[in-house]
Structures are given as C-alpha cells and as structure tokens.
Design a protein around this motif. Structure first.
Motif, PDB file in Angstrom:
ATOM      1  N   THR A  31      -9.411  -8.565   1.963  1.00  0.00           N
ATOM      2  CA  THR A  31      -9.927  -7.235   1.718  1.00  0.00           C
ATOM      3  C   THR A  31     -10.986  -7.391   0.646  1.00  0.00           C
ATOM      4  O   THR A  31     -10.773  -8.095  -0.343  1.00  0.00           O
ATOM      5  CB  THR A  31      -8.825  -6.274   1.227  1.00  0.00           C
ATOM      6  N   VAL A  46      -6.992 -10.065  -1.872  1.00  0.00           N
ATOM      7  CA  VAL A  46      -7.861  -8.950  -2.223  1.00  0.00           C
ATOM      8  C   VAL A  46      -8.943  -9.474  -3.161  1.00  0.00           C
ATOM      9  O   VAL A  46      -8.667  -9.903  -4.279  1.00  0.00           O
ATOM     10  CB  VAL A  46      -7.081  -7.801  -2.883  1.00  0.00           C
ATOM     11  N   ASN A  48     -12.219  -8.824  -5.365  1.00  0.00           N
ATOM     12  CA  ASN A  48     -12.962  -7.787  -6.063  1.00  0.00           C
ATOM     13  C   ASN A  48     -14.099  -8.421  -6.838  1.00  0.00           C
ATOM     14  O   ASN A  48     -13.895  -9.380  -7.587  1.00  0.00           O
ATOM     15  CB  ASN A  48     -12.054  -7.014  -7.026  1.00  0.00           C
ATOM     16  N   TYR A  89       0.863  -1.179   0.000  1.00  0.00           N
ATOM     17  CA  TYR A  89       0.000   0.000   0.000  1.00  0.00           C
ATOM     18  C   TYR A  89       0.899   1.227   0.000  1.00  0.00           C
ATOM     19  O   TYR A  89       2.132   1.096   0.011  1.00  0.00           O
ATOM     20  CB  TYR A  89      -0.976  -0.019   1.179  1.00  0.00           C
ATOM     21  N   THR A 114      -3.864   2.230  -3.099  1.00  0.00           N
ATOM     22  CA  THR A 114      -4.515   2.285  -1.790  1.00  0.00           C
ATOM     23  C   THR A 114      -3.573   2.883  -0.755  1.00  0.00           C
ATOM     24  O   THR A 114      -2.357   2.658  -0.810  1.00  0.00           O
ATOM     25  CB  THR A 114      -4.997   0.890  -1.348  1.00  0.00           C
ATOM     26  N   THR A 126     -11.113  -4.609   5.463  1.00  0.00           N
ATOM     27  CA  THR A 126     -10.244  -5.782   5.576  1.00  0.00           C
ATOM     28  C   THR A 126     -10.625  -6.533   6.837  1.00  0.00           C
ATOM     29  O   THR A 126     -10.928  -5.919   7.862  1.00  0.00           O
ATOM     30  CB  THR A 126      -8.765  -5.334   5.647  1.00  0.00           C
ATOM     31  N   ARG A 174      -3.875  -3.709   2.732  1.00  0.00           N
ATOM     32  CA  ARG A 174      -4.856  -4.652   2.214  1.00  0.00           C
ATOM     33  C   ARG A 174      -4.563  -6.029   2.800  1.00  0.00           C
ATOM     34  O   ARG A 174      -3.468  -6.299   3.271  1.00  0.00           O
ATOM     35  CB  ARG A 174      -4.773  -4.738   0.696  1.00  0.00           C
TER      36      ARG A 174
END
Length: 169
Positions: A119, A80, A82, A41, A72, A112, A76
């Motif tokens: 996350t 991750v 999505n 991050y 970000t 998270t 995270r």
C-alpha cells in the motif's frame, strides 16, 4: 479455519481488551488502535462493534476513524509504504521518490497493489528531517532515499533480504 471463525476469534480478543479497560470513557482512540492492529483496518462491522461495546454512536466512531490519517477503512497491503512529504523531505526530492514508487508499483498514492503486498501513502512529516527524504515501510525507516533507491528498497521486500544501508546516490 474459516475466515468468519477467525473474525469471531479476533472480535473476542477485542471484546476482552475493551472489558479489561479501567474506564471506557475516553478510550475510543485506544480501542481503535487495538482494533486496527487486530484486523488490519476498520471496516463498518468493526466500527459498529466498537460503538456498541463503548456505548457511543457509530457516527462518533466513524468521525474519529475518518479524521485521523492513521486509521483506515480499507484493507492495507502487507507492507505499507509511506513517503514523507514534509518540507525538508520535499525540498530534497521526496516528490520524485513518491512518483517512482507509483511507477514501480503501478498504483497511485492511497492504493494497494493487486496482490495485496504493498500500500502506498504519504505523510506530512515523519520527524526525521536529518534523514530527508525519508520513506517508512511498516515500522522500518529508510533515510536519504533517492529515485534510484526505490527499486533497491522494493527488491528487499521481493527477496526478503532487508538491507540497513542508506539509499543515497
């Protein structure tokens, strides 16, 4: 090894990457990609370092970091997740799939898990409309995901046994 020592080593790697660039002009996004890959991050400390090394204002770095959804400023999870919310995925139930991930993980989109394992996020379009609804976890793409498939996917990451089948009913 101490965490500050580790950070110092990572900063050295990033600095070498910047020094080795053929040109620093116009390299901000490339450097931020590298930095996020190294640190996971982009906290303020990293943004300030990048600004100093590229000789640009921190405000410009922060503006780019906050503009692009890829970057970000918060740590995270290891994984991750999505969920694609593009039109094809949404009409095929990605909204329900996202809700199921929230329910199973006990977090909201953008959060998270307490153990740092997951996350949860959403994307506008993954570009795999033929597989709708689509879920990505890190670099792995899951197609035809259903609400029932959410638990199967999460169990893969609990056991470490990754299945390559689709998650349709």
């Amino acid at each position: 090894m101490c965490s500050n020592c580790l950070n110092a080593e990572i900063f050295k790697v990033l600095e070498k990457f910047i020094i080795d660039l053929p040109s620093k002009e116009g390299a901000l996004i490339e450097v931020l990609h590298k930095a996020q890959g190294l640190f996971g991050y982009l906290p303020q400390e990293v943004q300030s370092f990048v600004a100093e090394k590229l000789n640009i204002p921190v405000s410009k770095v922060y503006g780019v970091v906050t503009f692009y959804s890829y970057f970000t400023i918060k740590p995270r999870g290891k994984y991750v997740i999505n969920v694609c919310m593009g039109t094809a995925c949404f009409v095929r139930g990605s909204g329900d799939v996202l809700e199921e991930f929230q329910k199973e993980l006990k977090i909201k989109t953008g959060e998270t898990t307490g153990d740092g394992k997951f996350t949860l996020g959403s994307l506008r379009c993954v570009g795999a409309c033929g597989l709708a609804p689509v879920v990505t976890i890190n670099d792995k793409v899951y197609g035809h995901v259903t609400v029932d498939g959410v638990n199967k996917i999460l169990s893969e990451y609990a056991t470490g046994e990754y299945v390559t089948t689709e998650y349709a009913e």
